[in-house]
Write an enzyme that holds these catalytic residues in place. Structure first.
Site, PDB file in Angstrom:
ATOM      1  N   LEU A  11      -4.352   0.392   7.414  1.00 45.92           N
ATOM      2  CA  LEU A  11      -3.377   0.998   7.314  1.00 45.92           C
ATOM      3  C   LEU A  11      -3.769   2.348   7.150  1.00 45.92           C
ATOM      4  O   LEU A  11      -4.612   2.873   6.307  1.00 45.92           O
ATOM      5  CB  LEU A  11      -2.293   0.712   6.283  1.00 45.92           C
ATOM      6  CG  LEU A  11      -1.203  -0.569   6.580  1.00 45.92           C
ATOM      7  CD1 LEU A  11      -0.383  -0.559   5.314  1.00 45.92           C
ATOM      8  CD2 LEU A  11      -0.534  -0.525   7.784  1.00 45.92           C
ATOM      9  N   ASP A  12      -3.209   3.370   7.913  1.00 45.99           N
ATOM     10  CA  ASP A  12      -3.710   4.727   7.825  1.00 45.99           C
ATOM     11  C   ASP A  12      -3.405   5.535   6.374  1.00 45.99           C
ATOM     12  O   ASP A  12      -2.682   4.960   5.679  1.00 45.99           O
ATOM     13  CB  ASP A  12      -2.852   5.611   8.886  1.00 45.99           C
ATOM     14  CG  ASP A  12      -3.180   5.242  10.389  1.00 45.99           C
ATOM     15  OD1 ASP A  12      -4.248   4.740  10.529  1.00 45.99           O
ATOM     16  OD2 ASP A  12      -2.145   5.431  11.443  1.00 45.99           O
ATOM     17  N   TYR A  13      -4.071   6.252   6.119  1.00 46.49           N
ATOM     18  CA  TYR A  13      -4.092   7.036   4.696  1.00 46.49           C
ATOM     19  C   TYR A  13      -2.511   7.271   4.618  1.00 46.49           C
ATOM     20  O   TYR A  13      -2.110   7.135   3.534  1.00 46.49           O
ATOM     21  CB  TYR A  13      -4.868   8.413   4.985  1.00 46.49           C
ATOM     22  CG  TYR A  13      -4.852   8.929   3.811  1.00 46.49           C
ATOM     23  CD1 TYR A  13      -5.658   8.844   2.453  1.00 46.49           C
ATOM     24  CD2 TYR A  13      -4.153  10.377   3.471  1.00 46.49           C
ATOM     25  CE1 TYR A  13      -5.778   9.455   1.381  1.00 46.49           C
ATOM     26  CE2 TYR A  13      -4.413  11.160   2.274  1.00 46.49           C
ATOM     27  CZ  TYR A  13      -5.056  10.733   1.048  1.00 46.49           C
ATOM     28  OH  TYR A  13      -5.208  11.268   0.071  1.00 46.49           O
TER      29      TYR A  13
ATOM     30  N   LYS B 244       0.810  -1.258  -0.026  1.00 48.56           N
ATOM     31  CA  LYS B 244       0.126   0.025  -0.099  1.00 48.56           C
ATOM     32  C   LYS B 244       0.933   1.281  -0.126  1.00 48.56           C
ATOM     33  O   LYS B 244       1.865   1.391   0.791  1.00 48.56           O
ATOM     34  CB  LYS B 244      -0.983   0.007   1.247  1.00 48.56           C
ATOM     35  CG  LYS B 244      -1.815   1.286   1.340  1.00 48.56           C
ATOM     36  CD  LYS B 244      -2.248   1.051   2.703  1.00 48.56           C
ATOM     37  CE  LYS B 244      -3.172   2.770   2.841  1.00 48.56           C
ATOM     38  NZ  LYS B 244      -2.039   4.000   2.859  1.00 48.56           N
TER      39      LYS B 244
ATOM     40  N   THR C 124       0.067   6.176   5.796  1.00 47.99           N
ATOM     41  CA  THR C 124       0.971   4.951   6.146  1.00 47.99           C
ATOM     42  C   THR C 124       1.119   4.130   5.183  1.00 47.99           C
ATOM     43  O   THR C 124       0.203   3.554   4.202  1.00 47.99           O
ATOM     44  CB  THR C 124       0.353   4.211   7.440  1.00 47.99           C
ATOM     45  OG1 THR C 124       0.491   5.005   8.650  1.00 47.99           O
ATOM     46  CG2 THR C 124       1.486   3.209   7.873  1.00 47.99           C
TER      47      THR C 124
END
Length: 247
Positions: free
Chosen positions: A105-107, A71, A109
């Site tokens: 997963l955070d935006y 990602k 990260t």
């Protein structure tokens, strides 16, 4: 209840026939059969072996699929976003199955995240009791005192959450730029876990990447690229989770 059983309306929704709410109405209206018998009870549980018909059409058992994605930053870990931002499933347009991410997963990260259409597999990997480790590398502002950093193993309170790390390691420090790079291992995955934990210590995260998920890495992939998990990798994840539970 066997771990392979699930609610009838959920199974119908997963097959893409109707939304969960619409599926419930179809059941109440007598439009659904299980093993050729009309079922009108919403609490009915089914397995992959059960034959399900909706309005006379039999559901097909969807093949279970498992993907590993690198990602990139600036992508939402969701199947849709009401703000029109790019989502994680936008990066796998050729995948026909209705897949979803395992955890998030955070935006901002980057790193490894798994996607599947196998609910049991996803629940097994996400639940902290299974002890699946996730390793993060974080660039932080400041150079933490080693004694102070020990607090993240004991747990740091933030609101209603106790944020903990299994272990950590200081990889490098840069006194000129006043930054440090840490390796942090978690078995839980609360919302913005690493960022919130370090903010509570007074060392905000500048950059964050998930390097490992259990034994898996993103080696050989560029941000935005993905691959299928091999059958051996799927079995290893299942076996490792089972082993962790027994310990």
């Amino acid at each position: 209840m066997s771990k392979h059983e699930e609610r009838l309306q959920k199974r119908i929704a997963q097959a893409g026939v109707a939304s969960r709410r619409k599926a419930e109405q179809l059941i109440l209206d007598g439009k659904v059969k299980v093993n050729h018998q009309v079922v009108t009870k919403l609490g009915t549980k089914v397995t992959q072996q059960d034959v399900i018909e909706v309005s006379g059409v039999q559901l097909e058992n969807e093949t279970k699929v498992y993907y590993l994605l690198y990602k990139p930053r600036g992508v939402i870990s969701s199947v849709k976003d009401d703000k029109g931002r790019k989502t994680i499933t936008d990066l796998l347009p050729e995948v026909e199955e209705r897949i979803f991410p395992i955890g998030r997963l955070d935006y901002d990260t980057s790193g490894i995240i798994l996607l599947t259409n196998d609910g049991d597999f996803a629940n097994m990997l996400m639940h902290p009791s299974y002890g699946v480790e996730k390793v993060y590398v974080a660039k932080i502002k400041g150079i933490p005192d080693p004694t102070e950093l020990k607090r993240i193993k004991k747990g740091i309170k933030d609101g209603q959450d106790l944020l903990k790390a299994v272990r950590y390691k200081i990889l490098s420090t840069d006194r000129k730029k006043n930054t440090s790079i840490l390796e942090i291992t978690l078995v839980e995955g609360k919302n913005r876990h690493v960022r919130r934990m370090m903010e509570q210590l007074g060392y905000p995260v500048l950059k964050l990447k998930r390097e490992k998920y259990a034994f898996l890495t993103v080696d050989g992939l560029k941000p935005g690229e993905f691959r299928k998990l091999t059958p051996k990798e799927v079995h290893q994840l299942q076996a490792q989770s089972g082993k962790n539970v027994k310990q």
